[in-house]
Design a protein around this motif. Structure first.
Motif, PDB file in Angstrom:
ATOM      1  N   ALA A  36       0.893  -1.166   0.000  1.00 24.28           N
ATOM      2  CA  ALA A  36       0.000   0.000   0.000  1.00 24.28           C
ATOM      3  C   ALA A  36       0.923   1.205   0.000  1.00 24.28           C
ATOM      4  O   ALA A  36       2.142   1.044   0.111  1.00 24.28           O
ATOM      5  N   ALA A  37       0.338   2.412  -0.097  1.00 22.95           N
ATOM      6  CA  ALA A  37       1.180   3.611  -0.155  1.00 22.95           C
ATOM      7  C   ALA A  37       2.156   3.642   1.014  1.00 22.95           C
ATOM      8  O   ALA A  37       1.746   3.602   2.173  1.00 22.95           O
ATOM      9  N   GLY A  38       3.443   3.662   0.721  1.00 18.41           N
ATOM     10  CA  GLY A  38       4.457   3.772   1.767  1.00 18.41           C
ATOM     11  C   GLY A  38       4.603   2.538   2.637  1.00 18.41           C
ATOM     12  O   GLY A  38       5.155   2.611   3.729  1.00 18.41           O
ATOM     13  N   ILE A  39       4.118   1.396   2.160  1.00 19.57           N
ATOM     14  CA  ILE A  39       4.223   0.149   2.937  1.00 19.57           C
ATOM     15  C   ILE A  39       4.793  -0.948   2.029  1.00 19.57           C
ATOM     16  O   ILE A  39       4.224  -1.235   0.972  1.00 19.57           O
ATOM     17  N   TYR A  40       5.907  -1.514   2.445  1.00 21.34           N
ATOM     18  CA  TYR A  40       6.631  -2.454   1.584  1.00 21.34           C
ATOM     19  C   TYR A  40       6.953  -3.763   2.289  1.00 21.34           C
ATOM     20  O   TYR A  40       7.205  -3.796   3.490  1.00 21.34           O
ATOM     21  N   SER A  41       6.949  -4.835   1.480  1.00 23.32           N
ATOM     22  CA  SER A  41       7.462  -6.123   1.948  1.00 23.32           C
ATOM     23  C   SER A  41       8.895  -6.242   1.452  1.00 23.32           C
ATOM     24  O   SER A  41       9.214  -5.767   0.360  1.00 23.32           O
ATOM     25  N   TYR A  42       9.711  -6.890   2.242  1.00 20.65           N
ATOM     26  CA  TYR A  42      11.086  -7.178   1.822  1.00 20.65           C
ATOM     27  C   TYR A  42      11.176  -8.632   1.385  1.00 20.65           C
ATOM     28  O   TYR A  42      10.861  -9.533   2.155  1.00 20.65           O
ATOM     29  N   LEU A  43      11.601  -8.846   0.154  1.00 20.33           N
ATOM     30  CA  LEU A  43      11.806 -10.197  -0.355  1.00 20.33           C
ATOM     31  C   LEU A  43      13.238 -10.622   0.005  1.00 20.33           C
ATOM     32  O   LEU A  43      13.996  -9.819   0.550  1.00 20.33           O
ATOM     33  N   PRO A  44      13.627 -11.876  -0.308  1.00 20.49           N
ATOM     34  CA  PRO A  44      14.922 -12.365   0.197  1.00 20.49           C
ATOM     35  C   PRO A  44      16.130 -11.459  -0.065  1.00 20.49           C
ATOM     36  O   PRO A  44      16.933 -11.236   0.843  1.00 20.49           O
ATOM     37  N   PHE A 147       8.980   7.641  -3.087  1.00 20.83           N
ATOM     38  CA  PHE A 147      10.346   7.190  -3.314  1.00 20.83           C
ATOM     39  C   PHE A 147      10.618   5.846  -2.636  1.00 20.83           C
ATOM     40  O   PHE A 147      11.710   5.605  -2.135  1.00 20.83           O
ATOM     41  N   GLY A 148       9.620   4.984  -2.583  1.00 19.85           N
ATOM     42  CA  GLY A 148       9.834   3.649  -2.017  1.00 19.85           C
ATOM     43  C   GLY A 148      10.165   3.719  -0.543  1.00 19.85           C
ATOM     44  O   GLY A 148       9.507   4.427   0.217  1.00 19.85           O
ATOM     45  N   VAL A 149      11.246   3.027  -0.146  1.00 18.00           N
ATOM     46  CA  VAL A 149      11.563   2.973   1.280  1.00 18.00           C
ATOM     47  C   VAL A 149      12.251   4.253   1.773  1.00 18.00           C
ATOM     48  O   VAL A 149      12.557   4.385   2.951  1.00 18.00           O
ATOM     49  N   MET A 150      12.485   5.186   0.872  1.00 23.04           N
ATOM     50  CA  MET A 150      13.126   6.456   1.260  1.00 23.04           C
ATOM     51  C   MET A 150      12.207   7.254   2.186  1.00 23.04           C
ATOM     52  O   MET A 150      12.655   7.816   3.177  1.00 23.04           O
ATOM     53  N   ARG A 151      10.948   7.366   1.821  1.00 22.71           N
ATOM     54  CA  ARG A 151       9.978   8.033   2.694  1.00 22.71           C
ATOM     55  C   ARG A 151       8.734   7.164   2.733  1.00 22.71           C
ATOM     56  O   ARG A 151       7.839   7.298   1.917  1.00 22.71           O
ATOM     57  N   SER A 152       8.740   6.240   3.668  1.00 21.19           N
ATOM     58  CA  SER A 152       7.629   5.294   3.735  1.00 21.19           C
ATOM     59  C   SER A 152       6.846   5.527   5.021  1.00 21.19           C
ATOM     60  O   SER A 152       7.205   6.362   5.847  1.00 21.19           O
ATOM     61  N   ARG A 153       5.769   4.818   5.173  1.00 18.43           N
ATOM     62  CA  ARG A 153       4.932   4.999   6.368  1.00 18.43           C
ATOM     63  C   ARG A 153       5.275   3.981   7.441  1.00 18.43           C
ATOM     64  O   ARG A 153       5.006   4.181   8.612  1.00 18.43           O
ATOM     65  N   GLU A 154       5.834   2.848   7.004  1.00 20.79           N
ATOM     66  CA  GLU A 154       6.398   1.879   7.950  1.00 20.79           C
ATOM     67  C   GLU A 154       7.858   1.730   7.569  1.00 20.79           C
ATOM     68  O   GLU A 154       8.155   1.469   6.399  1.00 20.79           O
ATOM     69  N   PHE A 155       8.772   1.958   8.505  1.00 19.56           N
ATOM     70  CA  PHE A 155      10.195   1.875   8.169  1.00 19.56           C
ATOM     71  C   PHE A 155      10.987   1.447   9.394  1.00 19.56           C
ATOM     72  O   PHE A 155      10.506   1.525  10.522  1.00 19.56           O
ATOM     73  N   VAL A 156      12.190   0.969   9.127  1.00 24.50           N
ATOM     74  CA  VAL A 156      13.034   0.536  10.247  1.00 24.50           C
ATOM     75  C   VAL A 156      13.956   1.689  10.638  1.00 24.50           C
ATOM     76  O   VAL A 156      14.586   2.305   9.783  1.00 24.50           O
ATOM     77  N   MET A 157      13.993   1.959  11.925  1.00 21.62           N
ATOM     78  CA  MET A 157      14.887   2.987  12.447  1.00 21.62           C
ATOM     79  C   MET A 157      15.752   2.367  13.537  1.00 21.62           C
ATOM     80  O   MET A 157      15.312   1.473  14.256  1.00 21.62           O
TER      81      MET A 157
END
Ligand code: ATP
Ligand code: MG
Length: 568
Positions: A36-44, A147-157
Motif C-alpha cells: 500500500a502507499a508507503g508500505i513495503y514487503s522485503y523479499l529475500p 520514493f519507495g523505502v526512502m519516505r515510507s509509512r512503515e520503516f526501520v529505524m
C-alpha cells in the motif's frame, strides 16, 4: 545460495509507480514489493541487505557502549500525552483504540518510552551515564509517502537515547554517537556530509544531521568548501551583504501602484530591482498573527521564523480575509509602516536604505522607507533562506548548495522529556536532579535506498561489498555443460567454506540473462566459468568499473576471498 531456489522476481520493465533510481532498482531487482502507499514487503534479497545494514549498525552501537533493547511498536497513549506529542504529531501519528476504548498509537519515535523505561528501571545515579538503543519498526502517516523505502509509512529505524547527570556528560555521550555514526556510514559505503540542523523552538541545545548528497534528497543543505561549514537550509545562515547600506536617507513617499500585486509586477512598474524592495508576509502563528520581512528577491525561512516567534504549530500564511483586516488593504499591499502586529525583519532588511514596501492601502506603496525612522521592527534576526553564493557565516567565502538525503540525526535533547515525564535522580548528597538526554536516529531502510542512489549504473545496482545481499556470484555459462557446472559448483563450495556470501547461478538460462541479472542485483564480483574451464581458467570481473580478467580457478578463489575481506 543456489539461484534456482532463490525467490528473486526481477523485472525487465521499469515499474510505473517508481520515480527515482533506487526505488526503480529495488523493485526491478526483486528486493521489495509495495503493499500500500508507503508500505513495503522485503523479499529475500531485500532482507539480506537490510540485515547487513542492521549488523553494521549494531556492531558500532555496541562498540560505542550502547545497550540494545527492544520496545513494542504498539504503544499506550499516556506517555505521548504527558509530553504533548500526542497533539504535536497530529495526523502523522497512527492512532487507534482497543476494545475497551483506550487510546494507542503505533510508535513514530520512542523518546517518551525510553524515558519511562529509565524511570521504571534505573534506581541509582551510579548507573548513569547510559545509552540505550533499539532497531525497530516505526510508523508515520507521512503526508507524501514516496520514493519507495526512502519516505515510507512503515520503516526501520535505529533509535538510541543517552541519559546523563550533567551537560558535560551529555557532550561526551553525544560525541560517542557522532563518532559511531561516522564509522557506520563509512562502513555502509555512503559518501556523507554532516550538517548543523535545526533543534526546534522547544529545548535542545544542538543537533546534526548526516546527509547523503543526492539530487533526489528532500533536504536542502548549504556548505562551504573553504572552511567546512555545513548546515541544513532550515538552519543555514550567511553574512548579509547589503546594497548601498551607507546611502543617505531620502524622504519617504507614498506612490500609486495600481494593479500591482507581485514583486515582478512592482519591479517592471517602477523600473527597479527586486533587491530595492522588502516584502512583508503575514503569518498565523498558533492563535496570533505576525509579519515577516525579507528583501524582495529572498525567501522567508519558516523554520527560523517559527523558532523566533516561539509557536507550537507550524506557521501558516494568514487567510486573505485576515490580511485584509490587519492591513486594511487587498492582499499584496502589506507593509511594516503603521502595522499593528509584531514585525520580524530579516537582518538584511535592517541594513537596507530607501526601499519600497506595501503601504497597507490598496494600490499604494511607500518608497524611500528606512528602518528605525519609518518603522521599528519587533525583532531583527536571520529569517531568510540562504542561497548559493551567499557569504559563509564562518569565513565569508561563497556558500554552495546541494540536496541531501537525511540518513541520520543526532540531537542534544537536554531535559525536555525528563522534565515532562519526571525522570530525576538522587545525587551523592541525596539531592533530586533532572537527567539530561540525547537522541540519535538512523533511517535503516532509508540507508539502503541512499546507498543505491550513490551506487548504480545503467545496468543496475553496484552494491558496496559490506551491504551486498551476496558478495560473489559464480556463473556457469552453459548450464548443460557438465564440466562447467562441476567447476562452478566447486568454486561455489570453496567460497562458501571461506565464509563468502556467494550465489551460484545454476538456473537453466542463457548466459546473457544470468549476466544481466547479476548486474541488476548488483553483486560486487562475478566469476564466470566458460569454455576455458577445461584448462582451469575462469573469468573474474568486479561489478564496479572492473575489466574482465582470466584467472586460474585457484587464483580466482583466492582473489575473491581477499576482495571480499578487504572491502568489508
Ligand atoms: P524527515 O525530515 O526526512 O521526515 P525526520 O527528521 O522526521 O525525517 P527523525 O525523526 O530525525 O526523522 O528520524 C530519524 C531518521 O529516520 C531520519 O534521519 C531518517 O533517516 C529516518 N526516517 C524518518 N522518516 C522516515 C520515513 N518516513 N521513511 C524512512 N525513513 C525515515
Ligand atoms: Mg530528523
Amino acid at each position: 545460495m543456489r539461484m534456482s531456489k532463490l525467490l528473486m522476481p526481477t523485472l525487465r520493465e521499469v515499474p510505473a509507480e517508481a520515480e527515482i533510481t533506487s526505488h526503480k532498482l529495488m523493485l526491478r531487482a526483486g528486493m521489495i514489493r509495495r503493499l500500500a502507499a508507503g508500505i513495503y514487503s522485503y523479499l529475500p534479497l531485500g532482507i539480506k541487505t537490510l540485515q547487513k545494514v542492521e549488523k553494521i549498525i549494531r556492531e558500532e552501537m555496541d562498540a560505542a557502549g550502547a545497550q540494545e533493547l527492544l520496545m513494542p511498536a504498539l504503544l499506550p497513549a499516556e506517555a505521548y500525552m504527558a509530553s504533548g506529542r500526542w497533539e504535536v504529531f497530529g495526523a502523522s501519528m497512527f492512532k487507534m483504540k482497543d476494545r475497551y476504548d483506550r487510546d494507542y498509537c503505533l510508535g513514530p519515535t520512542h523518546e517518551e518510552l525510553f524515558t519511562q523505561a529509565v524511570i521504571d528501571n534505573v534506581k541509582s545515579y551510579k548507573e548513569y551515564p547510559m545509552t540505550l538503543y533499539q532497531i525497530q519498526t516505526k510508523y508515520r502517516d507521512e503526508g507524501r509517502p514516496r520514493f519507495g523505502v526512502m519516505r515510507s509509512r512503515e520503516f526501520v529505524m535505529k533509535d538510541a537515547y543517552s541519559f546523563d547527570t550533567s551537560d558535560e556528560g551529555l557532550d561526551v555521550s553525544y560525541k560517542k554517537m557522532y563518532d559511531a555514526y561516522c564509522k557506520i556510514f563509512t562502513r555502509l559505503g555512503l559518501d556523507f556530509t554532516i550538517v548543523d540542523a535545526d533543534s526546534g523552538a522547544m529545548g535542545g541545545s544542538g543537533s546534526q544531521e548526516f546527509m547523503v548528497k543526492s539530487p533526489v534528497g528532500e533536504d536542502g543543505i548549504a556548505y562551504c568548501e573553504a572552511c567546512g561549514y555545513a548546515a541544513n537550509y532550515e538552519k543555514a545562515e550567511c553574512i548579509p551583504q547589503p546594497k548601498e547600506a551607507d546611502a543617505e536617507e531620502k524622504p519617504m513617499e507614498k506612490i500609486h501602484t495600481p494593479n500591482v500585486h507581485t514583486i515582478e509586477e512592482l519591479v517592471s512598474f517602477l523600473g527597479a530591482q527586486p533587491y530595492d524592495f522588502a516584502k512583508t508576509i503575514i503569518y498565523k502563528a498558533d492563535d496570533k498573527y505576525v509579519a515577516a520581512m525579507v528583501r524582495g528577491d529572498r525567501e522567508i525561512n519558516e523554520v527560523k521564523l517559527k523558532n523566533l516567534v516561539g509557536c507550537i504549530d507550524d506557521l501558516e500564511l494568514a487567510e486573505p480575509f485576515k490580511v485584509r483586516e490587519i492591513t486594511n488593504a487587498e492582499v499584496g499591499f502589506a507593509g511594516p509602516v503603521g502595522l499593528n502586529i509584531p514585525v520580524y525583519a530579516d537582518k538584511e532588511v535592517s541594513l537596507m536604505k530607501n526601499f519600497v514596501v506595501g503601504a497597507n492601502e490598496t494600490d499604494m506603496h511607500y518608497k524611500n522607507v528606512n528602518i528605525g525612522r519609518d518603522f521599528t521592527p519587533f525583532e531583527v534576526a536571520d529569517i531568510r533562506v540562504v542561497e548559493e553564493g551567499d557569504a559563509c557565516p564562518k569565513c565569508g567565502k561563497p556558500l554552495k548548495t546541494a540536496q541531501g538525503i537525511e540518513v541520520g540525526h543526532i540531537f542534544k535533547l537536554g531535559t525536555k522529556y525528563s522534565d515532562a515525564l519526571g525522570l530525576r535522580y538522587l545525587d551523592e548528597d541525596g539531592a533530586s536532579k533532572t537527567v539530561t538526554m540525547g537522541c540519535y536516529g538512523i533511517g535503516v531502510t532509508r540507508c539502503i535506498a541512499a546507498a543505491i542512489e550513490q551506487n548504480n549504473d545503467e545496468h543496475g545496482i553496484i552494491w558496496p561489498v559490506s551491504i551486498a545481499p551476496y558478495e560473489v556470484t559464480v556463473i556457469p555459462v552453459n548450464s548443460k555443460n557438465e564440466e562447467q557446472v562441476k567447476a562452478a559448483e566447486e568454486i561455489y563450495e570453496r567460497l562458501k567454506a571461506e565464509g563468502v556470501d556467494v550465489l551460484l547461478d545454476d538456473r537453466n538460462e542463457r548466459a546473457g540473462v544470468k549476466f544481466n541479472d547479476a548486474d541488476l542485483i548488483g553483486i560486487p564480483l562475478r566469476i564466470v566459468v566458460g569454455k576455458k574451464c577445461g584448462e582451469g581458467i575462469v573469468e573474474y570481473k568486479p561489478r564496479r568499473g572492473g575489466e574482465t580478467e582470466e584467472k586460474t580457478t585457484d587464483d580466482a578463489v583466492k582473489s575473491a576471498v581477499s576482495f571480499v575481506k578487504g572491502n568489508i
